[in-house]
Design a protein around this motif. Structure first.
Motif, PDB file in Angstrom:
ATOM      1  N   GLU A   1       0.833  -1.200   0.000  1.00  0.00           N
ATOM      2  CA  GLU A   1       0.000   0.000   0.000  1.00  0.00           C
ATOM      3  C   GLU A   1       0.867   1.249   0.000  1.00  0.00           C
ATOM      4  OE1 GLU A   1      -3.222   0.181  -0.326  1.00  0.00           O
ATOM      5  OE2 GLU A   1      -3.399  -1.991  -0.441  1.00  0.00           O
ATOM      6  N   SER A   2       2.174   1.075  -0.169  1.00  0.00           N
ATOM      7  CA  SER A   2       3.080   2.221  -0.137  1.00  0.00           C
ATOM      8  C   SER A   2       3.207   2.836  -1.513  1.00  0.00           C
ATOM      9  CB  SER A   2       4.434   1.789   0.430  1.00  0.00           C
ATOM     10  OG  SER A   2       4.954   0.710  -0.317  1.00  0.00           O
ATOM     11  N   GLY A   3       4.429   3.099  -1.935  1.00  0.00           N
ATOM     12  CA  GLY A   3       4.648   3.739  -3.222  1.00  0.00           C
ATOM     13  C   GLY A   3       4.421   2.799  -4.383  1.00  0.00           C
ATOM     14  N   ARG A   4       4.742   3.282  -5.559  1.00  0.00           N
ATOM     15  CA  ARG A   4       4.530   2.474  -6.764  1.00  0.00           C
ATOM     16  C   ARG A   4       5.493   2.913  -7.843  1.00  0.00           C
ATOM     17  NH1 ARG A   4       0.187   5.052 -10.421  1.00  0.00           N
ATOM     18  NH2 ARG A   4       0.146   7.201  -9.663  1.00  0.00           N
ATOM     19  N   LEU A   5       5.586   2.077  -8.874  1.00  0.00           N
ATOM     20  CA  LEU A   5       6.394   2.373 -10.050  1.00  0.00           C
ATOM     21  C   LEU A   5       5.456   2.622 -11.224  1.00  0.00           C
ATOM     22  CD1 LEU A   5       9.212   2.400 -11.513  1.00  0.00           C
ATOM     23  CD2 LEU A   5       8.801  -0.013 -12.023  1.00  0.00           C
ATOM     24  N   VAL A   6       5.703   3.713 -11.954  1.00  0.00           N
ATOM     25  CA  VAL A   6       4.929   4.012 -13.157  1.00  0.00           C
ATOM     26  C   VAL A   6       5.891   3.992 -14.344  1.00  0.00           C
ATOM     27  CG1 VAL A   6       3.334   5.586 -14.301  1.00  0.00           C
ATOM     28  CG2 VAL A   6       3.403   5.490 -11.799  1.00  0.00           C
ATOM     29  N   VAL A   7       5.689   3.054 -15.256  1.00  0.00           N
ATOM     30  CA  VAL A   7       6.541   2.928 -16.444  1.00  0.00           C
ATOM     31  C   VAL A   7       5.973   3.833 -17.529  1.00  0.00           C
ATOM     32  CG1 VAL A   7       7.502   1.357 -18.149  1.00  0.00           C
ATOM     33  CG2 VAL A   7       7.105   0.560 -15.813  1.00  0.00           C
TER      34      VAL A   7
END
Length: 272
Positions: free
Chosen positions: A3-9
């Motif tokens: 539920e923390s950060g994320r990666l956006v490609v």
């Protein structure tokens, strides 16, 4: 999923900077950090659209260490946008290590659609696109290249260096002079050029005219006759790489497969 950060490609334009999508621009503006193959190159794009995002380098030479660092940042709640110099990250560009690390850590990975040189060339080529294969850059070794070209049962899409284009076309023409090919140069840029023809026709053109710029080659599927060379060429290449002399090795493979030794020898050596 975390539920923390994320990666956006985020795919970026392959030439014309106006090909950026609204979603990619929004993602770049919202990201805590943008991981770039070349920060100077990406800064040109960011400045054009007034994006003041913080950038860090992420390239083939620092993938392992940087991936660990970026995963830690995402685990602490940050959003990381990943871009390459052009097109879709991971497609012959850095990014696989980071995506793999995010998946292993349970971090969300969002992939935005956008420009791709391989897809653009495939559609522009006029060759069958129902089944196709992308192979990155074409092999430099003549034996490996001949084996790949002769065994391709579907449309083949590849990047190629201007310095190697004529040699690769010569190898292809030695296998099948009438094989359909499209050479797509400088896609989406001011001097975009798409040349379609047979392997021998395009070989003649680029023997007389020096190719320049970024090139994507699209090659039609091998004929049944050419395809029969594939396993034999692969075997011959392996023998030569193991130290065997080319002509005697071609004779041995010929005895085993029934394909003429001269045909195998020419396919292995011509175009290099």
């Amino acid at each position: 999923m975390s539920e923390s950060g994320r990666l956006v490609v985020c795919p970026t334009p392959i030439g014309n900077l106006e090909d950026i999508t609204l979603r990619v621009l929004a993602a770049l503006r919202e990201a805590d950090v943008v991981a770039c193959e070349d920060t100077r190159h990406t800064r040109v794009l960011l400045d054009k659209y007034g994006v003041s995002a913080r950038t860090v380098s992420y390239h083939e030479h620092n993938e392992a260490g940087r991936s660990s660092e970026l995963v830690s940042r995402m685990q602490s709640g940050e959003t990381v946008a990943l871009v390459s110099d052009a097109g879709m990250p991971l497609v012959n560009d850095p990014g696989f290590v980071l995506v793999q690390a995010c998946v292993a850590a349970g971090i969300g990975v969002e992939v935005l659609p956008g420009p791709s040189a391989a897809l653009t060339a495939l559609v522009a080529s006029g060759l069958p696109s129902g089944t196709w294969r992308f192979v990155g850059f074409l092999p430099r070794k003549v034996g490996e290249l001949s084996s790949l070209l002769s065994s391709a049962a579907e449309t083949l899409v590849a990047f190629e260096s201007p310095r190697r284009l004529s040699a690769s076309l010569a190898t292809l023409a030695s296998l099948d002079a009438d094989r359909p090919v499209a050479v797509c140069r400088e896609l989406t840029k001011l001097h975009e050029e798409i040349l379609r023809g047979t392997a021998s026709e395009l070989l003649q053109h680029f023997t007389e005219t020096e190719p320049r710029g970024e090139i994507v080659v699209v090659i039609g599927a091998a004929s049944e006759e050419t395809a029969s060379l594939g396993p034999a060429l692969d075997a011959l290449s392996r023998l030569v790489e193991a130290g065997a002399k080319k002509r005697p090795a071609a004779g041995v493979v010929s005895d085993l497969t029934g394909i003429p030794a001269n045909t195998l020898y020419r396919a292995l050596t011509e175009g290099g």
